[in-house]
Design an enzyme around this catalytic site. Structure first.
Site, PDB file in Angstrom:
ATOM      1  N   GLY A  33       0.824  -1.216   0.000  1.00 17.33           N
ATOM      2  CA  GLY A  33       0.000   0.000   0.000  1.00 17.33           C
ATOM      3  C   GLY A  33       0.854   1.261   0.000  1.00 17.33           C
ATOM      4  O   GLY A  33       0.501   2.258   0.634  1.00 17.33           O
ATOM      5  N   ALA A  34       1.969   1.214  -0.733  1.00  9.67           N
ATOM      6  CA  ALA A  34       2.928   2.339  -0.686  1.00  9.67           C
ATOM      7  C   ALA A  34       2.574   3.469  -1.643  1.00  9.67           C
ATOM      8  O   ALA A  34       3.296   4.455  -1.726  1.00  9.67           O
ATOM      9  CB  ALA A  34       4.338   1.827  -0.975  1.00  9.67           C
ATOM     10  N   ARG A  93       0.315   5.789  -1.626  1.00  7.37           N
ATOM     11  CA  ARG A  93      -0.042   7.110  -1.082  1.00  7.37           C
ATOM     12  C   ARG A  93       0.017   7.048   0.449  1.00  7.37           C
ATOM     13  O   ARG A  93       0.251   5.981   1.037  1.00  7.37           O
ATOM     14  CB  ARG A  93      -1.447   7.532  -1.551  1.00  7.37           C
ATOM     15  CG  ARG A  93      -2.561   6.673  -1.008  1.00  7.37           C
ATOM     16  CD  ARG A  93      -3.945   7.120  -1.489  1.00  7.37           C
ATOM     17  NE  ARG A  93      -4.971   6.584  -0.605  1.00  7.37           N
ATOM     18  CZ  ARG A  93      -6.277   6.771  -0.747  1.00  7.37           C
ATOM     19  NH1 ARG A  93      -6.729   7.481  -1.763  1.00  7.37           N
ATOM     20  NH2 ARG A  93      -7.130   6.264   0.114  1.00  7.37           N
ATOM     21  N   ASP A 112      -2.296  -7.164  -5.165  1.00 11.60           N
ATOM     22  CA  ASP A 112      -3.496  -7.133  -4.326  1.00 11.60           C
ATOM     23  C   ASP A 112      -3.222  -8.129  -3.202  1.00 11.60           C
ATOM     24  O   ASP A 112      -3.219  -9.347  -3.433  1.00 11.60           O
ATOM     25  CB  ASP A 112      -4.726  -7.551  -5.143  1.00 11.60           C
ATOM     26  CG  ASP A 112      -6.002  -7.521  -4.309  1.00 11.60           C
ATOM     27  OD1 ASP A 112      -5.910  -7.444  -3.065  1.00 11.60           O
ATOM     28  OD2 ASP A 112      -7.092  -7.583  -4.916  1.00 11.60           O
ATOM     29  N   ASN A 141       1.528  -2.369   5.412  1.00 14.02           N
ATOM     30  CA  ASN A 141       0.850  -1.081   5.620  1.00 14.02           C
ATOM     31  C   ASN A 141      -0.560  -1.040   5.032  1.00 14.02           C
ATOM     32  O   ASN A 141      -1.429  -0.346   5.556  1.00 14.02           O
ATOM     33  CB  ASN A 141       1.719   0.024   4.991  1.00 14.02           C
ATOM     34  CG  ASN A 141       0.978   1.328   4.826  1.00 14.02           C
ATOM     35  OD1 ASN A 141       0.767   2.059   5.777  1.00 14.02           O
ATOM     36  ND2 ASN A 141       0.541   1.619   3.597  1.00 14.02           N
ATOM     37  N   SER A 153      -3.156   0.245  14.517  1.00 16.89           N
ATOM     38  CA  SER A 153      -3.847   1.514  14.808  1.00 16.89           C
ATOM     39  C   SER A 153      -4.159   1.537  16.296  1.00 16.89           C
ATOM     40  O   SER A 153      -4.334   0.470  16.905  1.00 16.89           O
ATOM     41  CB  SER A 153      -5.166   1.581  14.022  1.00 16.89           C
ATOM     42  OG  SER A 153      -5.975   2.648  14.501  1.00 16.89           O
ATOM     43  N   TYR A 192     -13.155  -2.415  11.705  1.00 19.46           N
ATOM     44  CA  TYR A 192     -11.764  -1.971  11.468  1.00 19.46           C
ATOM     45  C   TYR A 192     -10.956  -2.082  12.760  1.00 19.46           C
ATOM     46  O   TYR A 192      -9.822  -2.581  12.762  1.00 19.46           O
ATOM     47  CB  TYR A 192     -11.794  -0.528  10.961  1.00 19.46           C
ATOM     48  CG  TYR A 192     -10.456   0.154  10.839  1.00 19.46           C
ATOM     49  CD1 TYR A 192      -9.593  -0.111   9.782  1.00 19.46           C
ATOM     50  CD2 TYR A 192     -10.051   1.112  11.788  1.00 19.46           C
ATOM     51  CE1 TYR A 192      -8.374   0.548   9.667  1.00 19.46           C
ATOM     52  CE2 TYR A 192      -8.843   1.773  11.680  1.00 19.46           C
ATOM     53  CZ  TYR A 192      -8.002   1.488  10.617  1.00 19.46           C
ATOM     54  OH  TYR A 192      -6.793   2.134  10.507  1.00 19.46           O
ATOM     55  N   ALA A 202     -10.091  -5.651  13.345  1.00 18.58           N
ATOM     56  CA  ALA A 202      -9.019  -6.118  12.448  1.00 18.58           C
ATOM     57  C   ALA A 202      -7.664  -5.615  12.946  1.00 18.58           C
ATOM     58  O   ALA A 202      -6.658  -6.327  12.880  1.00 18.58           O
ATOM     59  CB  ALA A 202      -9.281  -5.640  11.019  1.00 18.58           C
ATOM     60  N   LYS A 203      -7.615  -4.390  13.463  1.00 23.33           N
ATOM     61  CA  LYS A 203      -6.352  -3.837  13.968  1.00 23.33           C
ATOM     62  C   LYS A 203      -5.960  -4.506  15.292  1.00 23.33           C
ATOM     63  O   LYS A 203      -4.766  -4.673  15.573  1.00 23.33           O
ATOM     64  CB  LYS A 203      -6.455  -2.321  14.127  1.00 23.33           C
ATOM     65  CG  LYS A 203      -6.594  -1.579  12.796  1.00 23.33           C
ATOM     66  CD  LYS A 203      -5.424  -1.852  11.870  1.00 23.33           C
ATOM     67  CE  LYS A 203      -5.405  -0.956  10.651  1.00 23.33           C
ATOM     68  NZ  LYS A 203      -4.271  -1.254   9.746  1.00 23.33           N
TER      69      LYS A 203
END
Ligand SMILES: NC(=O)c1ccc[n+]([C@@H]2O[C@H](COP(=O)([O-])OP(=O)(O)OC[C@H]3O[C@@H](n4cnc5c(N)ncnc54)[C@H](O)[C@@H]3O)[C@@H](O)[C@H]2O)c1
Length: 260
Positions: free
Chosen positions: A13-14, A16, A63, A90, A142, A156, A159-160
C-alpha cells in the site's frame, strides 16, 4: 553510511499516505524499495519519483488479498534485488460506518486486506527471511486496535486488534530465526484515508467538516495530529540496526491519546 544502506524493503500500500512516506524515507536512508500497491498509476508514479533520485525502486502491482499476488511479489523482489530484509505491512481499507450499519460485505472487505492479507504477507515473506536467517517485519496497526473509540468503525478496530495480537505471536514464533516483528499504532494521521473517514462522519454524525476535525484532533493531548512522516520516522528506527533487540511491541504514535 545511511541507516538502511543496501537493505531490500517491501512496503504494501505504498502508493499514497503513510505507505508512501515510509517508502520515501526508506529510499532516502539507502534502502532498495519494492512498492507493493493495488493502484497501478499510484505505484508507477512513486517508482518513477524514487528512481529519479539516487534510490532504486521497483513497482509490483499487488493485491494482498490474493495469494498468487503475494507469491509473485516475493519472486519478483528476489529476482530483482536478491533478498527481502524488511517487510512493512501497511495496506488496509476502511470507511466511516455506524455500529448498526456494518454488513457482512463490509466486514469481509476490511478483514480481507487488513488482517488476512497482512497475515499471508507475513507468512510468505517470513519463509524467505527464515531461509536468509534475518528479517524485520513492521505491521501498521492503529490505536483503534487497542480500543480507542473515535475510529472509522468497530470492524476496522477488530481487524487492527488482530494485527496487534498477530504481531506478538509472529514475534515469538520467528525470534529464533532472527526476525523481529513490531507494530506501529498510528493515531489521527492526515492522509487521503483520514479525509475519506471525515467525509463519512459528516454524514453519519450530521456535523460539519470543521466539527469532525475538531472531534478527532481536539482531544489529542499534544494538540497535533500526525503527518505520515511521523509514522515513517518510527518505521525507519524499527528497521534499523539500532532496533535489533526490539520485538513483539506495538508502538503508539498518537500525540498521547492512548497510554499503554
Ligand atoms: N490515516 C490514519 O489516520 C490512520 C490511523 C491509524 C492507522 N492507519 C493505518 O495506516 C495504514 C495506511 O493508512 P493511510 O491512511 O495511508 O491509507 P490510504 O488509504 O491513504 O493508503 C492505503 C494504500 O493501500 C493501497 N491498498 C488498498 N488495498 C490494497 C490491497 N488489497 N493490496 C495492496 N494495496 C492496497 C491503496 O491503494 C492505498 O494506496 C493503514 O494500515 C491504516 O489502517 C491510518
Amino acid at each position: 553510511m545511511k541507516r538502511l544502506d543496501q537493505q531490500v524493503a517491501i512496503v504494501t500500500g505504498a502508493g499514497r499516505g503513510i505507505g508512501k512516506a515510509i517508502a520515501s524515507h526508506y529510499a532516502r536512508e539507502g534502502a532498495k524499495v519494492v512498492i507493493a500497491e493495488l493502484d497501478k498509476s499510484l505505484g508507477e508514479s512513486l517508482a518513477r519519483e524514487l528512481n529519479n533520485t539516487a534510490a532504486e525502486a521497483l513497482f509490483v502491482k499487488t493485491d494482498i488479498r490474493q495469494f498468487a499476488d503475494i507469491a509473485d511479489l516475493c519472486t519478483k523482489t528476489q529476482q530483482h534485488f536478491g533478498s527481502i530484509d524488511i517487510l512493512v505491512n501497511n495496506a488496509a481499507t476502511t470507511k466511516s460506518l455506524d455500529f448498526f450499519d456494518i454488513t457482512e460485505a463490509d466486514w469481509e472487505w476490511i478483514y480481507s486486506v487488513g488482517a488476512k492479507g497482512l497475515f499471508f504477507c507475513m507468512q510468505r515473506v517470513g519463509a524467505v527471511m527464515k531461509a536468509q536467517g534475518h528479517g524485520r517485519i513492521i505491521n501498521i496497526a492503529s490505536i483503534a486496535g487497542k480500543g480507542y473509540p473515535a475510529t472509522s468503525n468497530i470492524a476496522y478496530a477488530g481487524a487492527k486488534g488482530a494485527v496487534i495480537a498477530m504481531t506478538r505471536i509472529a514475534a515469538s514464533t520467528l525470534a529464533a530465526d532472527n526476525i523481529n516483528v513490531n507494530a506501529i499504532c498510528p493515531g489521527v494521521t492526515r492522509t487521503e484515508l483520514y479525509y475519506e473517514v471525515v467525509k463519512g462522519k459528516i454524514k453519519t454524525l450530521g456535523k460539519s467538516e470543521a466539527e469532525i476535525i475538531e472531534l478527532f484532533d481536539g482531544s489529542i493531548p499534544i494538540k497535533r495530529s500526525n503527518e505520515p512522516e511521523d509514522i515513517a520516522d518510527l518505521a525507519v528506527f524499527l528497521a534499523s540496526k539500532e532496533a535489533r533487540n526490539v520485538t513483539g511491541q506495538s508502538w503508539n504514535v498518537d500525540g498521547g491519546l492512548v497510554c499503554d
